[in-house]
Design a protein around this motif. Structure first.
Motif, PDB file in Angstrom:
ATOM      1  N   ASP A   6      -5.398  -4.061  -3.840  1.00 27.74           N
ATOM      2  CA  ASP A   6      -4.292  -5.028  -3.771  1.00 27.74           C
ATOM      3  C   ASP A   6      -3.061  -4.387  -4.419  1.00 27.74           C
ATOM      4  O   ASP A   6      -2.830  -4.545  -5.621  1.00 27.74           O
ATOM      5  CB  ASP A   6      -4.684  -6.313  -4.497  1.00 27.74           C
ATOM      6  CG  ASP A   6      -3.618  -7.395  -4.412  1.00 27.74           C
ATOM      7  OD1 ASP A   6      -2.488  -7.121  -3.957  1.00 27.74           O
ATOM      8  OD2 ASP A   6      -3.926  -8.535  -4.815  1.00 27.74           O
ATOM      9  N   PRO A   7      -2.263  -3.646  -3.647  1.00 33.88           N
ATOM     10  CA  PRO A   7      -1.101  -2.964  -4.211  1.00 33.88           C
ATOM     11  C   PRO A   7      -0.130  -3.905  -4.936  1.00 33.88           C
ATOM     12  O   PRO A   7       0.464  -3.525  -5.947  1.00 33.88           O
ATOM     13  CB  PRO A   7      -0.429  -2.321  -2.997  1.00 33.88           C
ATOM     14  CG  PRO A   7      -1.523  -2.162  -2.005  1.00 33.88           C
ATOM     15  CD  PRO A   7      -2.428  -3.340  -2.220  1.00 33.88           C
ATOM     16  N   GLY A   8       0.010  -5.129  -4.440  1.00 33.53           N
ATOM     17  CA  GLY A   8       0.882  -6.097  -5.110  1.00 33.53           C
ATOM     18  C   GLY A   8       0.405  -6.384  -6.524  1.00 33.53           C
ATOM     19  O   GLY A   8       1.211  -6.521  -7.451  1.00 33.53           O
ATOM     20  N   TYR A   9      -0.906  -6.475  -6.702  1.00 31.30           N
ATOM     21  CA  TYR A   9      -1.460  -6.704  -8.037  1.00 31.30           C
ATOM     22  C   TYR A   9      -1.240  -5.488  -8.933  1.00 31.30           C
ATOM     23  O   TYR A   9      -0.985  -5.632 -10.128  1.00 31.30           O
ATOM     24  CB  TYR A   9      -2.951  -7.053  -7.972  1.00 31.30           C
ATOM     25  CG  TYR A   9      -3.529  -7.235  -9.351  1.00 31.30           C
ATOM     26  CD1 TYR A   9      -3.276  -8.393 -10.078  1.00 31.30           C
ATOM     27  CD2 TYR A   9      -4.300  -6.239  -9.943  1.00 31.30           C
ATOM     28  CE1 TYR A   9      -3.771  -8.555 -11.357  1.00 31.30           C
ATOM     29  CE2 TYR A   9      -4.803  -6.393 -11.222  1.00 31.30           C
ATOM     30  CZ  TYR A   9      -4.533  -7.552 -11.928  1.00 31.30           C
ATOM     31  OH  TYR A   9      -5.017  -7.704 -13.200  1.00 31.30           O
ATOM     32  N   VAL A  10      -1.349  -4.292  -8.358  1.00 32.23           N
ATOM     33  CA  VAL A  10      -1.090  -3.077  -9.140  1.00 32.23           C
ATOM     34  C   VAL A  10       0.307  -3.155  -9.742  1.00 32.23           C
ATOM     35  O   VAL A  10       0.506  -2.927 -10.936  1.00 32.23           O
ATOM     36  CB  VAL A  10      -1.257  -1.806  -8.279  1.00 32.23           C
ATOM     37  CG1 VAL A  10      -0.761  -0.576  -9.025  1.00 32.23           C
ATOM     38  CG2 VAL A  10      -2.704  -1.627  -7.856  1.00 32.23           C
ATOM     39  N   LYS A  11       1.287  -3.485  -8.914  1.00 33.82           N
ATOM     40  CA  LYS A  11       2.676  -3.591  -9.380  1.00 33.82           C
ATOM     41  C   LYS A  11       2.797  -4.654 -10.467  1.00 33.82           C
ATOM     42  O   LYS A  11       3.379  -4.428 -11.525  1.00 33.82           O
ATOM     43  CB  LYS A  11       3.597  -3.918  -8.220  1.00 33.82           C
ATOM     44  CG  LYS A  11       5.066  -4.060  -8.609  1.00 33.82           C
ATOM     45  CD  LYS A  11       5.910  -4.397  -7.383  1.00 33.82           C
ATOM     46  CE  LYS A  11       7.387  -4.340  -7.657  1.00 33.82           C
ATOM     47  NZ  LYS A  11       7.917  -5.459  -8.386  1.00 33.82           N
ATOM     48  N   GLU A  12       2.242  -5.833 -10.192  1.00 34.58           N
ATOM     49  CA  GLU A  12       2.303  -6.946 -11.146  1.00 34.58           C
ATOM     50  C   GLU A  12       1.645  -6.579 -12.473  1.00 34.58           C
ATOM     51  O   GLU A  12       2.188  -6.838 -13.551  1.00 34.58           O
ATOM     52  CB  GLU A  12       1.607  -8.153 -10.520  1.00 34.58           C
ATOM     53  CG  GLU A  12       1.608  -9.398 -11.366  1.00 34.58           C
ATOM     54  CD  GLU A  12       0.846 -10.518 -10.675  1.00 34.58           C
ATOM     55  OE1 GLU A  12       0.095 -11.224 -11.393  1.00 34.58           O
ATOM     56  OE2 GLU A  12       0.965 -10.669  -9.440  1.00 34.58           O
ATOM     57  N   ASN A  13       0.481  -5.964 -12.412  1.00 38.17           N
ATOM     58  CA  ASN A  13      -0.260  -5.586 -13.613  1.00 38.17           C
ATOM     59  C   ASN A  13       0.497  -4.517 -14.415  1.00 38.17           C
ATOM     60  O   ASN A  13       0.603  -4.592 -15.646  1.00 38.17           O
ATOM     61  CB  ASN A  13      -1.649  -5.084 -13.214  1.00 38.17           C
ATOM     62  CG  ASN A  13      -2.597  -4.969 -14.370  1.00 38.17           C
ATOM     63  OD1 ASN A  13      -2.525  -5.715 -15.346  1.00 38.17           O
ATOM     64  ND2 ASN A  13      -3.510  -4.031 -14.267  1.00 38.17           N
ATOM     65  N   TYR A  14       1.037  -3.531 -13.726  1.00 35.40           N
ATOM     66  CA  TYR A  14       1.804  -2.457 -14.370  1.00 35.40           C
ATOM     67  C   TYR A  14       3.036  -3.044 -15.077  1.00 35.40           C
ATOM     68  O   TYR A  14       3.306  -2.726 -16.231  1.00 35.40           O
ATOM     69  CB  TYR A  14       2.215  -1.423 -13.321  1.00 35.40           C
ATOM     70  CG  TYR A  14       2.985  -0.255 -13.875  1.00 35.40           C
ATOM     71  CD1 TYR A  14       2.322   0.846 -14.409  1.00 35.40           C
ATOM     72  CD2 TYR A  14       4.372  -0.247 -13.863  1.00 35.40           C
ATOM     73  CE1 TYR A  14       3.029   1.921 -14.920  1.00 35.40           C
ATOM     74  CE2 TYR A  14       5.089   0.822 -14.374  1.00 35.40           C
ATOM     75  CZ  TYR A  14       4.413   1.906 -14.897  1.00 35.40           C
ATOM     76  OH  TYR A  14       5.119   2.965 -15.410  1.00 35.40           O
ATOM     77  N   GLU A  15       3.763  -3.897 -14.367  1.00 37.14           N
ATOM     78  CA  GLU A  15       4.960  -4.499 -14.958  1.00 37.14           C
ATOM     79  C   GLU A  15       4.621  -5.393 -16.148  1.00 37.14           C
ATOM     80  O   GLU A  15       5.367  -5.442 -17.128  1.00 37.14           O
ATOM     81  CB  GLU A  15       5.744  -5.260 -13.899  1.00 37.14           C
ATOM     82  CG  GLU A  15       6.415  -4.320 -12.906  1.00 37.14           C
ATOM     83  CD  GLU A  15       7.066  -5.030 -11.732  1.00 37.14           C
ATOM     84  OE1 GLU A  15       6.881  -6.259 -11.569  1.00 37.14           O
ATOM     85  OE2 GLU A  15       7.759  -4.324 -10.966  1.00 37.14           O
TER      86      GLU A  15
END
Length: 136
Positions: A6-15
């Protein structure tokens, strides 16, 4: 690769990690954090990478850079396609799929993917093949 499902979750988690740390970039383990971010945006992760980063124990600059650059070149993992072997991945970039499979056996193996693509992998080898543009 499963972390990139889930690339969107990767971004959200990183941020969220940056927010919790109160920084604009990871305060530690930058190599691992950038490898993770590459599962969302490999080009951005590649731009964040620099030679001054000290790898976390057990990691190396070469491995980190290899991971990021390969995702930048191949694209993100495509989990919509499966294969008849556990040692495979499919990547997609610009509507082009790249199929990768590894054969641990001592004889050549035909690997068939769920979208009909098939590649023959020599013994004890990895093979990749780029497909034509995907049709939608």
């Amino acid at each position: 690769m499963y972390l990139g499902k889930d690339p969107g979750y990767v971004k959200e988690n990183y941020e969220e990690m940056l927010k919790e740390c109160g920084t604009s970039e990871p305060p530690n383990w930058k190599d691992i954090q950038y490898m993770y971010y590459a599962l969302y945006d490999p080009a951005a992760a590649k731009n964040m990478w620099n030679e001054s980063i000290v790898p976390e124990d057990g990691e190396s600059k070469a491995h980190t850079y290899h991971w990021i650059c390969n995702l930048d070149g191949l694209g993100l993992p495509d989990f919509s396609v499966t294969a008849d072997t556990p040692l495979y991945s499919v990547f997609v970039k610009n509507n082009t799929r790249t199929y990768v499979a590894y054969n641990v056996s001592s004889v050549a193996k035909k690997v068939t993917f769920s979208d009909g693509k098939a590649i023959t992998v020599p013994p004890r080898s990895m093979r990749s093949q780029i497909a034509r543009k995907m049709r939608f």
